[in-house]
Scaffold this motif. Sequence first.
Motif, PDB file in Angstrom:
ATOM      1  N   MET C 266       0.662  -1.050   0.181  1.00 17.14           N
ATOM      2  CA  MET C 266      -0.128  -0.045   0.110  1.00 17.14           C
ATOM      3  C   MET C 266       0.771   1.309  -0.102  1.00 17.14           C
ATOM      4  O   MET C 266       0.720   2.218  -0.614  1.00 17.14           O
ATOM      5  CB  MET C 266      -0.747   0.042   1.154  1.00 17.14           C
ATOM      6  N   SER C 270       0.676   4.278  -2.852  1.00 20.80           N
ATOM      7  CA  SER C 270       0.770   5.737  -2.567  1.00 20.80           C
ATOM      8  C   SER C 270       1.629   6.381  -3.338  1.00 20.80           C
ATOM      9  O   SER C 270       1.377   7.506  -3.742  1.00 20.80           O
ATOM     10  CB  SER C 270       0.774   5.776  -1.093  1.00 20.80           C
ATOM     11  N   ILE C 287      -4.495   8.707   4.742  1.00 21.26           N
ATOM     12  CA  ILE C 287      -3.768   7.438   4.153  1.00 21.26           C
ATOM     13  C   ILE C 287      -2.697   7.057   5.477  1.00 21.26           C
ATOM     14  O   ILE C 287      -2.715   5.878   5.902  1.00 21.26           O
ATOM     15  CB  ILE C 287      -3.214   7.675   2.767  1.00 21.26           C
ATOM     16  N   SER C 290      -4.413   5.805   8.416  1.00 18.23           N
ATOM     17  CA  SER C 290      -5.247   4.357   8.134  1.00 18.23           C
ATOM     18  C   SER C 290      -4.172   3.101   8.137  1.00 18.23           C
ATOM     19  O   SER C 290      -4.371   2.345   8.435  1.00 18.23           O
ATOM     20  CB  SER C 290      -5.850   4.163   6.913  1.00 18.23           C
ATOM     21  N   SER C 291      -2.703   3.591   7.758  1.00 21.13           N
ATOM     22  CA  SER C 291      -1.904   2.368   8.012  1.00 21.13           C
ATOM     23  C   SER C 291      -1.514   2.036   9.527  1.00 21.13           C
ATOM     24  O   SER C 291      -1.478   1.053   9.728  1.00 21.13           O
ATOM     25  CB  SER C 291      -0.452   3.160   7.374  1.00 21.13           C
ATOM     26  N   SER C 330      -8.709   0.177   5.462  1.00 19.06           N
ATOM     27  CA  SER C 330      -8.303  -0.355   3.894  1.00 19.06           C
ATOM     28  C   SER C 330      -8.923   0.295   2.921  1.00 19.06           C
ATOM     29  O   SER C 330      -8.689   0.916   1.735  1.00 19.06           O
ATOM     30  CB  SER C 330      -8.412  -1.838   3.455  1.00 19.06           C
ATOM     31  N   LYS C 333      -8.071   3.890   2.195  1.00 17.44           N
ATOM     32  CA  LYS C 333      -6.984   4.063   1.161  1.00 17.44           C
ATOM     33  C   LYS C 333      -7.384   3.677  -0.401  1.00 17.44           C
ATOM     34  O   LYS C 333      -6.880   4.533  -1.169  1.00 17.44           O
ATOM     35  CB  LYS C 333      -5.813   2.795   1.362  1.00 17.44           C
ATOM     36  N   ASN C 336      -9.003   7.028  -1.504  1.00 18.88           N
ATOM     37  CA  ASN C 336      -8.094   8.058  -1.389  1.00 18.88           C
ATOM     38  C   ASN C 336      -7.236   7.991  -2.621  1.00 18.88           C
ATOM     39  O   ASN C 336      -6.765   8.913  -3.405  1.00 18.88           O
ATOM     40  CB  ASN C 336      -7.207   8.055  -0.487  1.00 18.88           C
ATOM     41  N   TRP C 337      -6.932   6.781  -2.954  1.00 14.07           N
ATOM     42  CA  TRP C 337      -6.018   6.595  -4.333  1.00 14.07           C
ATOM     43  C   TRP C 337      -6.928   6.904  -5.498  1.00 14.07           C
ATOM     44  O   TRP C 337      -6.584   7.534  -6.349  1.00 14.07           O
ATOM     45  CB  TRP C 337      -5.473   5.182  -4.592  1.00 14.07           C
TER      46      TRP C 337
END
Lengths: 236, 103, 541
Positions: C266, C270, C287, C290-291, C330, C333, C336-337
């Motif tokens: 991930m 990013s 992001i 979230s990790s 998850s 992410k 957001n991508w």
Amino acid sequence: MSSHAASSHTSAVVGHEAAHDPNLKHHFENADQQKESASIGMWVFLLTELMFFGGLFLAYFVYRQWYPAAFISASNKTDVLIGAINTTVLICSSLTMALAVHYASLGKKQLLVFFLIATLLLGGIFLGVKGYEYHDKWVHHEIPGEHFECEGCQDAGHAQLFFSLYFGMTGLHASHMIIGFGILLVLIFQANRGDFTAKWYTPVEMFGLYWHFVDIVWIFLFPLLYLIDRVGRPLL
Amino acid sequence: MQEHSEHHIVPKRVYALVFTTLIIMTWVTAWISTVDLGPMNIWVALSIAVFKASIVVLFFMHVKYGTRLTKMIVCSGILWLMFLLFVTMGDMWTRGWMGVPGR
Amino acid sequence: MIAATVPVKEEKNYMNAEHGLKSWLLTQDHKRIALLYLLSVTVFFIVGGLFAALIRLELTTPAGDLLDSNTYNKVFTAHGVVMIFFFLIPSIPAILGNFLLPLMIGAKDLAFPRINLLSWYVYMLGGTLGVVVLATGGVDTGWTFYTPLSTTYSNGYVVLTAMAAFVAGFSSILTGLNFIVTVHRMRAPGLTWFRLPLFVWAHYATSVIMILGTPVIAVTLFMLMLERGLHIGFFDPAYGGDPVLFQHLFWFYSHPAVYIMILPSMGVISEVVSTFCSKKPFGYTFIAFSSVAIAVFGFLVWGHHLYVSSQSAYAGMVFSILTYILAIPSAIKIFNWAATMYKGQVRLTAPMLYALGFIGLFTVGGLTGLFLAAMGLDVHVTDTYFVVAHFHYVMVGGAIMGYMAGLHYWWPKITGRMYSQLWAKVACCLVFIGFNLTFFPQFVLGYLGMPRRYHVYPVEFQVLNVLSSGGAAVLGLGYLIPGVYFLWSLKYGAKAGDNPWGATTLEWQTSSPPPTANFEVTPVVTTEVYDYSNTEVPHIV
């Protein structure tokens, strides 16, 4: 393909090397950074140690909850007096280790060496006593395996689980002591040679953390393994 | 960005106090196991052990004088150990709640 | 501009700084250690792939004609053990993380270079032991080593295989420890936490899992070895032990281990998405956090592997709910991508294609994970090919796609050479097609009820199995081609230049390949990390 490096992100300054310190590794900017890195690294390492012992503690709690009678009678086979004395010895060694770090930070070489040796001796006594206890268990067939017996135990079938955990946990603890023993020998040699100064004694300090951690594990092992329900039995 | 750890020299008096407390608590916990507290025995023993461990961490291991990061690392270690112990014990404690059909 | 170097003759960089085998085997340079890892991890990937090929060959026919059942058990165990412990777990962190972490934060090296080298040796020790044992004697328990099969009934070399995984675990502990200290203490002046590249955040979160999870699998395997050797009753019901306790301890690590595999990917995605859209990632802080959330909550869901064991149904419910909650970070992410790409000028280079592949395949893998998190449905598909397909979508479609994206993205930085974009895109398409052809039929097979870990199956499942095996061949080809053009690029590839993609993170501002000390002068960071205002978008062939 032109190499167009973006320059917006950074501006450059001349890397300033700290004054030449023989103990400063090339990739650190200064001694503080190096020292703090070592300290964080050691703490993170102790975190892994904590989780490592955690698995055995979990197994202990599960089976103690399931088989209380077996755990009580098997635990009563341990000798509280020896356990308490050994705990005291280990706490003493923690104190001498703390004092060793204290005198290292003051740059007092002889006291540092003295307290490191004291720590070594106390650790040796602890291991010796532990060996005596193991021998005693051996004599009484309390080693888990084919010849396991637990004379006069309630729920003797499950008493073996207690002893599996007893040997697993104290054995792992003792192996940490033995490793510590080896490192202590090296530290005593280095300290005696005059490697450590009031400015740089990181190995002593880091080893101190390790030694105290091993002490803490024992602080939990003592009540969990020796002191399950001693009601109505003389302490000594 | 750097969080300098002031190098704190702990007075020897503190070490002496911590040491004495540890020794006393060791014998207290040994004695108290002979007193019938019912199911509280293990909790008392564990509380004393936690107390002893805390003063070792705080004073012998200098966490009380350490950086915030060190404190955070110690706390996260305890938290994760609790994850492991209590979440699994949660299973063990509730396993018997639901009967087995036919038994 | 830092490395405004005029190429005079051969520039000094980390690769030509020293010569000879000894200079590699005793190096403390994180970049060289990363290459050592690259080489060895690739070998283990090939070994694991060969075992997979055997599995798929066997499964082309319903009868068990190629391998007998015992050998088949050993082969799928070997595939799992090698791929998980010796390939996936070290892949991105130990190769790309090792190479890039210090570069991205403007440091000269990781905090503990010697420990970094040690971690490689420990890894090689574990990996070699593992492969030798699996190839010569083998284990038939599956990579999960479930008791009491592993402790009492298995005929294979359980103790040695467990020892191999145990040893390899220490390597990942050392790597994680190094990363954590490095991120905390080695950042360049001005590089605050919220100026860190998302790749660094992802690796920080990964390291947290490595540090807190790996010791638990270590002690579990330690108990397993004792139990197997001495029969002392840790997990043996005959002595009152609880096999489910083993499963708890095992999955306390092994579920978070999935995040050790996916989080670094991930992080790669990013970076890649941001660079090839020339846009700041949408919702940087989301992001990043979230990790961290995945690293924390990932530790609280392991019980969803135990629904059909004798785990309490109440515990199961809690684990189920927590698993659903874990889908949120998850999803953040993924969204957001997508939002980063929205209205961006997306450049479809090879790394970007891999990244797009990752997003699609990981979404499928993640969503089918939610099916499995539902206790009722899980009972229906437990131990079927549905589960196999699900975790391959996450690990191959997710983790390996991310690894390939990262490898293609940073190859010019690592080697200083550019590979053929055309061939890279062809390979990427092959991987994507081959992957889906391999694993999508397995969803259907599983749903229809084909159990995993059997080498014979009813005739009606053959069509889907043949499709799957055919797909595996395409997938294998897709993984071989990069090997060819990467090697080719080393000699014939065009010089890449310092910043061929128009990226903004620090590693692109030193030369390619970087000098041994990473930067001529320590960079001082004055702006946020993804600031494309001064970056020219280059043309890539």
